[in-house]
Design an enzyme around this catalytic site. Sequence first.
Site, mmCIF file in Angstrom:
data_model
loop_
_atom_site.group_PDB
_atom_site.id
_atom_site.type_symbol
_atom_site.label_atom_id
_atom_site.label_comp_id
_atom_site.label_asym_id
_atom_site.label_seq_id
_atom_site.Cartn_x
_atom_site.Cartn_y
_atom_site.Cartn_z
ATOM 1 C CE1 TYR A 115 -3.547 1.986 0.179
ATOM 2 C CE2 TYR A 115 -2.377 2.996 1.673
ATOM 3 C CZ TYR A 115 -3.194 3.545 0.882
ATOM 4 O OH TYR A 115 -4.188 4.669 0.920
ATOM 5 N N GLY A 204 -12.520 11.997 3.528
ATOM 6 C CA GLY A 204 -13.261 10.413 3.282
ATOM 7 C C GLY A 204 -13.653 10.340 1.554
ATOM 8 C CG ASP A 206 -10.444 9.513 -0.409
ATOM 9 O OD1 ASP A 206 -10.916 9.835 0.391
ATOM 10 O OD2 ASP A 206 -9.567 7.945 -0.599
ATOM 11 C CD GLU A 434 -13.418 0.878 -2.907
ATOM 12 O OE1 GLU A 434 -12.516 2.239 -2.049
ATOM 13 O OE2 GLU A 434 -12.771 0.441 -3.417
#
Length: 486
Positions: A115, A204, A206, A434
């Site tokens: 990541y 949040g 993004d 998601e």
Amino acid sequence: MDRTAQLTARLPEREPAYDPPASAPSPHAASPHAASLHAEAARVLAQNWTGASTVPSRSLYPHQWSWDSAFVAIGLRHLSPLRAQTELETLLAAQWGDGRVPHIVFNPSVPLDAYFPSPDFWRSSAAGRAAGAPRTVQTSGIVQPPVHALAAWLVHRADPGLSRARGFLARVYPRLAAWHRYLLHRRDLGGGGLVCVVHPWEQGMDNSPCWDAPLSRVTPAPARSFRRADLDHGAPQDRPTDLDYGRYVRLAADYRDGGYADGDGEFAVEDPAFNALLIASEQALARIAGELGAAGTARYARAERLTAALVERLWDPAGGLFRCLDLRGGGQIPERSVSGLVPLLLPGLPREISGALVRTLCGPHFGLGTSTELVPSYDLLGEAFDPHRYWRGPAWFNTSWLLERGLRAHGHRERADALRAAVLRLARAGDFAEYVDPRTGEACGATGFSWTAALALDLLHRGPGGGGADGAGDRAGGGHEEGDRG
């Protein structure tokens, strides 16, 4: 009395959106379909559980994320209140000395290249030393929306006996209070009482088009200076562009190199959703204080002041929603985002404003109930709308969950029931994706996503009409695995 005070004084007291009344027993036992959905959501949360916290996604997001964990805890409370408490305790154990709760807590067993930005980018224990970054765990240096006190209160209500026996609220309350102090004192960069975000990742959402104008002033980091791990797991056309990502990296690196001190960065935005969630959590923190035998009066009063500031600074009556305020650019950002609708969560909103928000939500710009079933993240009619690209149009389950509660809080039960049903149906149909295309419901991004499973589980347990385990007198004894740690 000014206009804001007149509006807020006019509204009768309402039951908080996050504490609906009790109703029938858990609906997962009521039908085979609901029981199957319950089992599938529980499976996702079990697969993503690490023993102390839950990753959003095993592939794309292999660490602990701050607001993800808050939403996950809200769902986990229906499976194991102990695991839900542990989820929040693990996150808060990584809190910095200045009170900030970092947006990522890194798992040291995950390879650095899994990541980006990784721990060696953030250098929290060194660069954040002056701000009190922990030495024993690596974190990021930015924050995410403050849903945590709200989550802690709901987790407590799921099993008050277990919570009291473990001293859960007594242990998390000082950390949550410090978190709110940090935001209220260190992030009021505009001087008007509202909290600022200093990086798009903090809000949040993004890649929202709301950030295009503020980001345009940021010189991007050179492409050769970082490697995007997200493109190993997601299609480039669904993710932020390389140019935007370079700007994200530049902002984060500058913040790090400044010792994570607040106030001097190129990006400073007052965001309506971030502040609305702070208000909801401040109200929850008042309830936690009451449970611990302290007065919550000052926190309720602060929530009222923050609501008045939200209306005064960010409400756009002509647009029928709240706008982001760019402190560096000097004005409200014209883009219509789901962030501008999230304050519907607040039961203390003036009636004129809550009514306008519902009209906007169901009108042509967001189309809820007509052209969309879940709430798109961005204006359907906006030039930047893209139904698949990250936060530039897709519908996300956490924002629909928040707006379902908002609709219910303001008396729009049928609309709330329809949104609840859509969340449950699309979560299952998309294997707990998601996010989804707001018009077609097509699953996008990662599957087996934790907050999708958790919030579907919460809606399943609350049932149509909004009742369930949040209510007064409910001890939530049925179906909980009291000793379960994973």
